[in-house]
Write a protein that holds these residues in place. Structure first.
Motif, PDB file in Angstrom:
ATOM      1  N   SER A   1       0.851  -1.193   0.000  1.00 55.63           N
ATOM      2  CA  SER A   1       0.000   0.000   0.000  1.00 55.63           C
ATOM      3  C   SER A   1       0.882   1.237   0.000  1.00 55.63           C
ATOM      4  O   SER A   1       1.784   1.364   0.836  1.00 55.63           O
ATOM      5  N   MET A   2       0.628   2.155  -0.934  1.00 56.25           N
ATOM      6  CA  MET A   2       1.406   3.384  -0.954  1.00 56.25           C
ATOM      7  C   MET A   2       0.996   4.322   0.186  1.00 56.25           C
ATOM      8  O   MET A   2       1.797   5.110   0.667  1.00 56.25           O
ATOM      9  N   ALA A   3      -0.268   4.218   0.633  1.00 54.59           N
ATOM     10  CA  ALA A   3      -0.731   5.089   1.720  1.00 54.59           C
ATOM     11  C   ALA A   3      -0.010   4.773   3.031  1.00 54.59           C
ATOM     12  O   ALA A   3       0.442   5.673   3.735  1.00 54.59           O
ATOM     13  N   SER A   4       0.118   3.474   3.331  1.00 56.67           N
ATOM     14  CA  SER A   4       0.703   3.070   4.620  1.00 56.67           C
ATOM     15  C   SER A   4       2.158   2.628   4.516  1.00 56.67           C
ATOM     16  O   SER A   4       2.876   2.604   5.513  1.00 56.67           O
ATOM     17  N   GLY A   5       2.590   2.243   3.305  1.00 58.39           N
ATOM     18  CA  GLY A   5       3.931   1.668   3.159  1.00 58.39           C
ATOM     19  C   GLY A   5       4.003   0.237   3.649  1.00 58.39           C
ATOM     20  O   GLY A   5       5.085  -0.338   3.746  1.00 58.39           O
ATOM     21  N   GLU A   6       2.841  -0.341   3.953  1.00 60.86           N
ATOM     22  CA  GLU A   6       2.802  -1.708   4.505  1.00 60.86           C
ATOM     23  C   GLU A   6       2.616  -2.739   3.398  1.00 60.86           C
ATOM     24  O   GLU A   6       1.994  -2.477   2.367  1.00 60.86           O
ATOM     25  N   GLU A   7       3.122  -3.935   3.708  1.00 63.57           N
ATOM     26  CA  GLU A   7       2.941  -5.085   2.819  1.00 63.57           C
ATOM     27  C   GLU A   7       1.536  -5.659   3.042  1.00 63.57           C
ATOM     28  O   GLU A   7       1.134  -5.898   4.169  1.00 63.57           O
ATOM     29  N   ILE A   8       0.790  -5.843   1.932  1.00 66.03           N
ATOM     30  CA  ILE A   8      -0.589  -6.335   2.034  1.00 66.03           C
ATOM     31  C   ILE A   8      -0.674  -7.823   1.707  1.00 66.03           C
ATOM     32  O   ILE A   8      -1.452  -8.562   2.296  1.00 66.03           O
ATOM     33  N   LYS A   9       0.118  -8.267   0.737  1.00 67.16           N
ATOM     34  CA  LYS A   9       0.007  -9.646   0.248  1.00 67.16           C
ATOM     35  C   LYS A   9       1.377 -10.130  -0.206  1.00 67.16           C
ATOM     36  O   LYS A   9       2.168  -9.364  -0.747  1.00 67.16           O
ATOM     37  N   VAL A  10       1.650 -11.416   0.042  1.00 66.85           N
ATOM     38  CA  VAL A  10       2.869 -12.058  -0.463  1.00 66.85           C
ATOM     39  C   VAL A  10       2.445 -13.144  -1.450  1.00 66.85           C
ATOM     40  O   VAL A  10       1.570 -13.959  -1.142  1.00 66.85           O
ATOM     41  N   TYR A  11       3.050 -13.120  -2.629  1.00 68.44           N
ATOM     42  CA  TYR A  11       2.752 -14.130  -3.659  1.00 68.44           C
ATOM     43  C   TYR A  11       3.880 -15.157  -3.647  1.00 68.44           C
ATOM     44  O   TYR A  11       4.991 -14.865  -4.093  1.00 68.44           O
ATOM     45  N   GLN A  12       3.581 -16.336  -3.095  1.00 68.74           N
ATOM     46  CA  GLN A  12       4.587 -17.380  -2.918  1.00 68.74           C
ATOM     47  C   GLN A  12       4.271 -18.572  -3.794  1.00 68.74           C
ATOM     48  O   GLN A  12       3.133 -19.026  -3.830  1.00 68.74           O
ATOM     49  N   GLY A  13       5.283 -19.074  -4.492  1.00 64.15           N
ATOM     50  CA  GLY A  13       5.069 -20.221  -5.366  1.00 64.15           C
ATOM     51  C   GLY A  13       6.265 -20.511  -6.245  1.00 64.15           C
ATOM     52  O   GLY A  13       6.485 -21.652  -6.644  1.00 64.15           O
ATOM     53  N   HIS A  14       7.051 -19.481  -6.540  1.00 67.78           N
ATOM     54  CA  HIS A  14       8.289 -19.715  -7.292  1.00 67.78           C
ATOM     55  C   HIS A  14       9.325 -20.385  -6.389  1.00 67.78           C
ATOM     56  O   HIS A  14       9.310 -20.225  -5.163  1.00 67.78           O
ATOM     57  N   HIS A  15      10.245 -21.112  -7.010  1.00 69.34           N
ATOM     58  CA  HIS A  15      11.260 -21.851  -6.246  1.00 69.34           C
ATOM     59  C   HIS A  15      12.624 -21.180  -6.283  1.00 69.34           C
ATOM     60  O   HIS A  15      13.521 -21.559  -5.538  1.00 69.34           O
ATOM     61  N   LYS A  16      12.778 -20.217  -7.186  1.00 69.17           N
ATOM     62  CA  LYS A  16      14.042 -19.476  -7.281  1.00 69.17           C
ATOM     63  C   LYS A  16      13.716 -17.986  -7.367  1.00 69.17           C
ATOM     64  O   LYS A  16      12.558 -17.591  -7.259  1.00 69.17           O
ATOM     65  N   ALA A  17      14.748 -17.183  -7.577  1.00 67.06           N
ATOM     66  CA  ALA A  17      14.588 -15.731  -7.638  1.00 67.06           C
ATOM     67  C   ALA A  17      13.463 -15.331  -8.587  1.00 67.06           C
ATOM     68  O   ALA A  17      13.405 -15.796  -9.722  1.00 67.06           O
ATOM     69  N   THR A  18      12.568 -14.458  -8.109  1.00 63.92           N
ATOM     70  CA  THR A  18      11.530 -13.871  -8.953  1.00 63.92           C
ATOM     71  C   THR A  18      12.087 -12.558  -9.497  1.00 63.92           C
ATOM     72  O   THR A  18      12.370 -11.636  -8.727  1.00 63.92           O
ATOM     73  N   THR A  19      12.269 -12.513 -10.807  1.00 57.41           N
ATOM     74  CA  THR A  19      13.042 -11.420 -11.403  1.00 57.41           C
ATOM     75  C   THR A  19      12.193 -10.358 -12.080  1.00 57.41           C
ATOM     76  O   THR A  19      12.672  -9.261 -12.343  1.00 57.41           O
ATOM     77  N   CYS A  20      10.932 -10.670 -12.382  1.00 56.74           N
ATOM     78  CA  CYS A  20      10.117  -9.650 -13.038  1.00 56.74           C
ATOM     79  C   CYS A  20       8.636  -9.873 -12.750  1.00 56.74           C
ATOM     80  O   CYS A  20       8.202 -10.977 -12.425  1.00 56.74           O
ATOM     81  N   CYS A  21       7.887  -8.773 -12.865  1.00 61.41           N
ATOM     82  CA  CYS A  21       6.442  -8.815 -12.630  1.00 61.41           C
ATOM     83  C   CYS A  21       5.762  -7.883 -13.611  1.00 61.41           C
ATOM     84  O   CYS A  21       6.369  -6.918 -14.101  1.00 61.41           O
ATOM     85  N   ALA A  22       4.510  -8.186 -13.915  1.00 61.93           N
ATOM     86  CA  ALA A  22       3.713  -7.350 -14.809  1.00 61.93           C
ATOM     87  C   ALA A  22       2.311  -7.261 -14.237  1.00 61.93           C
ATOM     88  O   ALA A  22       1.781  -8.236 -13.698  1.00 61.93           O
ATOM     89  N   LEU A  23       1.717  -6.074 -14.354  1.00 60.99           N
ATOM     90  CA  LEU A  23       0.386  -5.834 -13.823  1.00 60.99           C
ATOM     91  C   LEU A  23      -0.403  -4.986 -14.812  1.00 60.99           C
ATOM     92  O   LEU A  23       0.130  -4.018 -15.364  1.00 60.99           O
ATOM     93  N   HIS A  24      -1.644  -5.365 -15.047  1.00 59.33           N
ATOM     94  CA  HIS A  24      -2.548  -4.537 -15.844  1.00 59.33           C
ATOM     95  C   HIS A  24      -3.902  -4.572 -15.153  1.00 59.33           C
ATOM     96  O   HIS A  24      -4.635  -5.551 -15.234  1.00 59.33           O
ATOM     97  N   ASP A  25      -4.214  -3.495 -14.428  1.00 55.82           N
ATOM     98  CA  ASP A  25      -5.484  -3.433 -13.700  1.00 55.82           C
ATOM     99  C   ASP A  25      -6.329  -2.266 -14.166  1.00 55.82           C
ATOM    100  O   ASP A  25      -7.282  -1.865 -13.519  1.00 55.82           O
TER     101      ASP A  25
END
Length: 312
Positions: free
Chosen positions: A281-305
């Motif tokens: 959250s940009m308002a609080s600076g807090e972590e809201i959700k963790v996406y866990q499932g990869h087994h090695k380094a997660t190097t990139c992400c894409a979002l379209h909302d």
């Protein structure tokens, strides 16, 4: 058209997998195996129908609304790691930048391959499209930033903020008013973009930020903030009005490779070597959700909302 989530969130990892996530619940609902290479960059098309995965040395385009593990198209004329990929706003063409020293443009409406090629003469780490849709800005391993004028089909501007210091990431404000370059010394250079007589872009120095002690792996502007993701395990959020430090996002255990804002700028997704992606959250600076499932380094992400297409 088949039903699809209104929010498309994807990540890729050194484990040779691309994963799609339900942003709110954190559930992974689709995994595509990507055996050919690691994935360096992910980008979603403006119409939300395809995901581009930039690997070594190819770019693959996957159908977001199908369960097929096979890409619908492959772009193969780069000869080394593809480090940057993106789309023109109405999705007619794609651009890419590679460690082979070239920036390429690909016509997505034609079955052929590369339409244009520009020589940077050093490994290209980052490419962004100016909101005017007629200029690409690239940053390379030797520290050069170049503006490629797509109308004149030539390099219209060249600058070197720090000699022999790799430009790792570039970002442009939505209205074309600012550009930020981040380098391997943890420094961000901020310029105001001015229009010259020949519509050539001129860079007016505005700020120099010593943002991190480590590498900056990604910098990204939203209308309100500049986010800098670093090898020091943090993401820092800077206010674009004066470039003062607003927040430091702490939670990742390893390098933070990538980040992407939600369309309204209220949330940030990050990807890290600790194998996770996280929602903040940009308002609080807090972590809201963790996406866990990869087994090695997660190097990139894409979002379209956002909406399916943003008007050009």
């Amino acid at each position: 058209m088949s039903q699809q989530p209104s929010v498309i969130l994807a990540t890729a990892s050194y484990d040779h997998a691309i994963k799609f996530w339900e942003a709110k619940s954190g559930r992974c609902y689709r995994t595509i195996q990507y055996p050919d290479s690691q994935v360096n960059r992910l980008e979603i098309t403006p119409d939300k129908r395809h995901l581009a995965a930039a690997g070594n040395p190819h770019i693959r385009l996957f159908d977001i609304n199908s369960n097929s593990p096979q890409p619908v198209r492959s772009f193969d004329s780069h000869t080394n790691n593809v480090m940057a990929v993106g789309f023109q706003c109405d999705g007619n063409w794609m651009y890419s930048g590679s460690e082979d020293g070239t920036v390429k443009i690909w016509d997505l409406r034609a079955p052929g391959g590369c339409q244009r090629e520009y020589e940077s003469r050093a490994a290209v780490n980052t490419v962004v499209l100016h909101p005017n849709q007629t200029e690409l800005i690239s940053g390379d391993q030797n520290g050069n930033i170049r503006v490629w004028d797509l109308t004149a089909n030539s390099c219209s501007c060249e600058l070197v903020p720090e000699v022999d210091t790799a430009v790792r990431s570039l970002t442009v404000m939505w209205d074309g008013s600012l550009v930020v370059a981040a380098n391997n010394h943890g420094t961000c250079y901020v310029w105001r973009l001015l229009r010259g007589n020949q519509t050539m872009t001129n860079f007016e120095p505005l700020h120099k930020l010593q943002a991190h002690n480590g590498y900056i792996l990604k910098c990204l502007l939203s209308p309100e903030y500049l986010a800098t993701a670093s090898s020091d395990h943090t993401v820092k959020i800077w206010n674009v009005d004066g470039f003062t430090l607003e927040k430091t996002l702490v939670g990742h255990q390893r390098w933070v490779w990538d980040c992407v804002f939600s369309v309204d700028g209220a949330y940030l997704i990050t990807a890290s070597s600790d194998t996770t992606a996280r929602l903040w959250s940009m308002a609080s600076g807090e972590e809201i959700k963790v996406y866990q499932g990869h087994h090695k380094a997660t190097t990139c992400c894409a979002l379209h909302d956002g909406a399916e297409t943003s008007p050009c």
